[in-house]
Write a protein that holds these residues in place. Structure first.
Motif, PDB file in Angstrom:
ATOM      1  N   ARG A 249       0.860  -1.183   0.000  1.00 27.57           N
ATOM      2  CA  ARG A 249       0.000   0.000   0.000  1.00 27.57           C
ATOM      3  C   ARG A 249       0.902   1.240   0.000  1.00 27.57           C
ATOM      4  O   ARG A 249       1.899   1.280   0.702  1.00 27.57           O
ATOM      5  N   CYS A 273      -2.239  -2.324  -3.666  1.00 27.30           N
ATOM      6  CA  CYS A 273      -3.609  -2.052  -3.238  1.00 27.30           C
ATOM      7  C   CYS A 273      -4.176  -0.890  -4.055  1.00 27.30           C
ATOM      8  O   CYS A 273      -3.543   0.172  -4.132  1.00 27.30           O
ATOM      9  N   TYR A 443      -9.039  -0.430   1.332  1.00 33.09           N
ATOM     10  CA  TYR A 443      -9.053   0.104   2.685  1.00 33.09           C
ATOM     11  C   TYR A 443     -10.465   0.413   3.182  1.00 33.09           C
ATOM     12  O   TYR A 443     -10.696   1.345   3.949  1.00 33.09           O
TER      13      TYR A 443
END
Length: 464
Positions: A249, A273, A443
Motif C-alpha cells: 500500500r 492495493c 481500505y
C-alpha cells in the motif's frame, strides 16, 4: 546493575510512528524495559510533532506532564519540535535531553551518555544541510501488528508549500537505500506480516537524490550506480518480487507522479492495493497558487481518471484545507463543485491553522474561525455522502479482507461502523460465531463473522 524502564509517547505522522518503533527496538536490545506511557518510568521519550502550532503546544504539554509524573525521570524531547525550537527546548527545566531528527538512531548512546554524565548535547544537526538518510535498522516483528507494517522509505521534502513547516524540520529529500528496505520487509514478511505501507515525508520524491548526490555505498552492491535509476515505481516492483509479501500500500502521493509509465510499472503486480491518497489541499486554482502547490485542479482530476483507467474502482482519498488565507466564498464554492465532480472515496478535512515560521502566516485576509467551521461542515457532509455512495457501489462484490482483530462494540462509535460481509464459505447458522474486523485492498473497513479465529488471515468475502 539497575535495569532502567522507559516509555515512548509518540505524536504526529506515520513516519514518527516508524521511528518510535525503531527507537523502542534499540532500547529493548540495550536491556531497557519498555513500559506504557501511563506507567511510572525512569525515562520518558516524547517523539514530538511540530506540523501545526497546536501540535507543538501538545508536545510541550506532554513533556511537562511526563516530568510531573516522575520528577526524577529523564525526559527526552525528540523529533520535529526539537528541530523547530532547539534553542528554546534546551533551556526548559522540564526537558533533560534534546534529540533532533536524523539523530534518533543514537537514542541508546544518548541516554546512557546522560546517565554516565557523558552527555555533550550534540545530538542535533542542521537538518537543512544534511544529505544523510537516517538508517534506523530493521524493525522487529515481535511488537508490531502482524497484519500490517509501516515502512519508512525516505525523509524530507523539497516542495515548500506556503503553509508548511515540515521542510524546515525534516530537511531536504533523502532516500533510503533499496537494499535496506528490501532486507527489512523480507524479515518482517517471513515473520508473518501480510501488508506493507510505504511511508515517508514525500514518497513521490523517492530516489530523486540518488542520481544527484555523490554517496559512497558498499562496493558489493555498487549502489551508487545501481540506485541512480530507482524511483518509487521501481521500488514497488522490487518489493513485489519478495514471495512472502502479500500486499503493498502506498502512502500519500503527489498528483504529478501519476503517469502512464508509473502506473504501467506498478500494475505489473497484483499485490498493489488500489487505494491511493492524492495530496490536494484545495480544489480551486487560485487557492492552490497561494499555497504554492505545483499543479492545477484540472491536472488533479486528470490523474484521478488515469488511476480509474488502470484500476477497477480504485479508492481515491485526499486532504483539503478550508479557510486558507484569502479563500473567498467564490473560491470555496469552486472547491465544493470540483470535489462533487471528481467524486472521491474520502476527503480528510482540515481547518487552516496558522503555523509560525511559514509564508502563509503573513498572508493577508485571514479567514475567521466561524467561516472555517461552516466550510468544514459542508465538506464533511459531502465526503460522508460520497463515501457511502462508493461503498454501496461495491455491494455484492467479492473482496479480500485482511482480518486484524476481533470486533468490539466500542468500534461502532469510536472507529466508525464497518461494512458487513459474509464469508464465501457459508457458516452453519447453528454454530456459535465471532465477529472480526479488517480492511479490503481498497481500505474499506469490513466486519466479518466466522466460527474460527481468522485474525491475520486474508479471507474472501461478499460485501453485504
Amino acid at each position: 546493575m539497575h535495569q532502567y524502564s522507559a516509555a515512548i509517547i509518540n505524536l504526529g505522522c506515520k513516519v514518527n510512528k516508524y521511528e518510535a518503533d525503531a527507537m523502542r527496538d534499540k532500547l529493548v536490545a540495550a536491556g531497557i524495559q519498555m513500559v506504557e506511557p501511563e506507567d511510572i518510568a525512569d525515562i520518558y521519550i516524547v517523539n514530538t510533532c511540530s506540523v501545526t502550532n497546536m501540535a507543538q503546544k501538545k508536545s510541550r504539554q506532554i513533556l511537562r506532564r511526563a516530568k510531573r509524573k516522575n520528577p526524577e525521570a529523564i525526559i527526552v524531547a525528540a523529533g520535529c519540535y526539537v528541530n523547530a525550537e532547539h534553542d528554546v527546548l534546551k533551556q526548559e527545566d522540564f526537558v533533560d535531553i534534546v534529540v533532533g531528527n536524523n539523530c534518533k538512531k543514537d537514542i541508546v548512546e544518548v541516554i546512557f551518555g546522560y546517565i554516565q554524565e557523558n552527555y555533550h548535547d550534540d545530538y542535533y544537526v542542521d537538518i537543512n544541510r544534511t544529505k544523510e538518510y537516517e538508517e534506523m535498522g530493521s524493525l522487529q516483528a515481535s511488537h508490531l501488528d502482524h497484519q500490517r507494517a509501516y515502512i519508512k522509505i525516505q525523509d524530507g521534502c523539497n516542495q515548500f508549500c506556503s503553509y508548511c513547516i515540515i521542510p524546515y524540520t525534516r530537511g531536504r529529500v533523502r532516500s533510503r537505500r533499496p537494499d535496506n528496505i528490501l532486507e527489512e520487509i523480507t524479515k518482517l514478511a517471513q515473520n508473518g506480516v501480510k501488508e506493507f505501507v510505504l511511508t515517508g515525508i514525500h514518497i513521490s520524491s523517492y530516489g530523486v537524490d540518488f542520481a544527484k548526490e555523490e554517496i559512497e555505498y558498499d562496493a558489493i552492491m555498487d549502489c551508487k550506480q545501481k540506485d541512480a535509476n530507482i524511483g518509487l515505481g521501481e521500488l514497488v516492483s522490487m518489493i513485489a518480487a519478495i514471495p512472502e509479501v502479500q500486499r503493498i500500500r502506498l502512502g500519500s502521493l503527489e498528483p504529478r507522479i501519476v503517469t502512464d509509465d508509473f502506473l504501467k510499472l506498478i500494475t505489473q503486480t497484483e499485490k498493489i492495493c488500489p487505494h491511493f491518497h492524492l495530496s490536494l489541499q484545495s480544489a480551486c486554482n487560485d487557492t492552490l497558487k497561494r499555497m504554492n502547490r505545483k499543479y492545477t485542479i484540472e491536472e488533479f482530476e486528470e490523474k484521478c481518471e488515469l488511476l480509474r483507467k488502470y484500476f477497477d474502482r480504485p479508492a481515491l482519498t485526499t486532504d483539503v484545507i478550508v479557510g486558507f488565507p484569502g479563500e473567498t466564498e467564490e473560491e470555496f464554492a469552486t472547491t465544493v463543485e470540483n470535489l462533487k465532480k471528481i467524486h472521491l472515496y474520502e476527503i480528510h478535512v482540515f481547518k487552516y491553522s496558522v503555523r509560525a515560521g511559514t509564508v502563509a502566516e503573513k498572508l493577508p485576509n485571514q479567514v475567521p474561525e466561524e467561516k472555517k467551521n461552516s466550510r468544514s461542515d459542508v465538506l464533511l457532509k459531502l465526503t460522508a455522502q460520497q463515501k457511502s455512495e462508493y461503498e454501496q457501489s461495491l455491494r455484492g462484490t467479492v473482496q479480500e479482507v485482511l482480518i486484524e482483530e476481533p470486533w468490539k462494540e466500542h468500534m461502532n462509535t469510536e472507529d466508525g461502523a464497518a461494512v458487513e460481509a459474509e464469508l464465501l464459505e457459508q457458516l452453519d447458522e447453528t454454530e456459535e460465531k465471532q465477529w472480526y474486523v479488517g480492511h479490503t485492498k481498497r481500505y474499506i473497513k469490513v466486519k466479518v463473522a466466522s466460527k474460527t479465529n481468522i485474525v491475520n488471515e486474508i479471507v474472501k468475502v461478499e460485501l453485504l
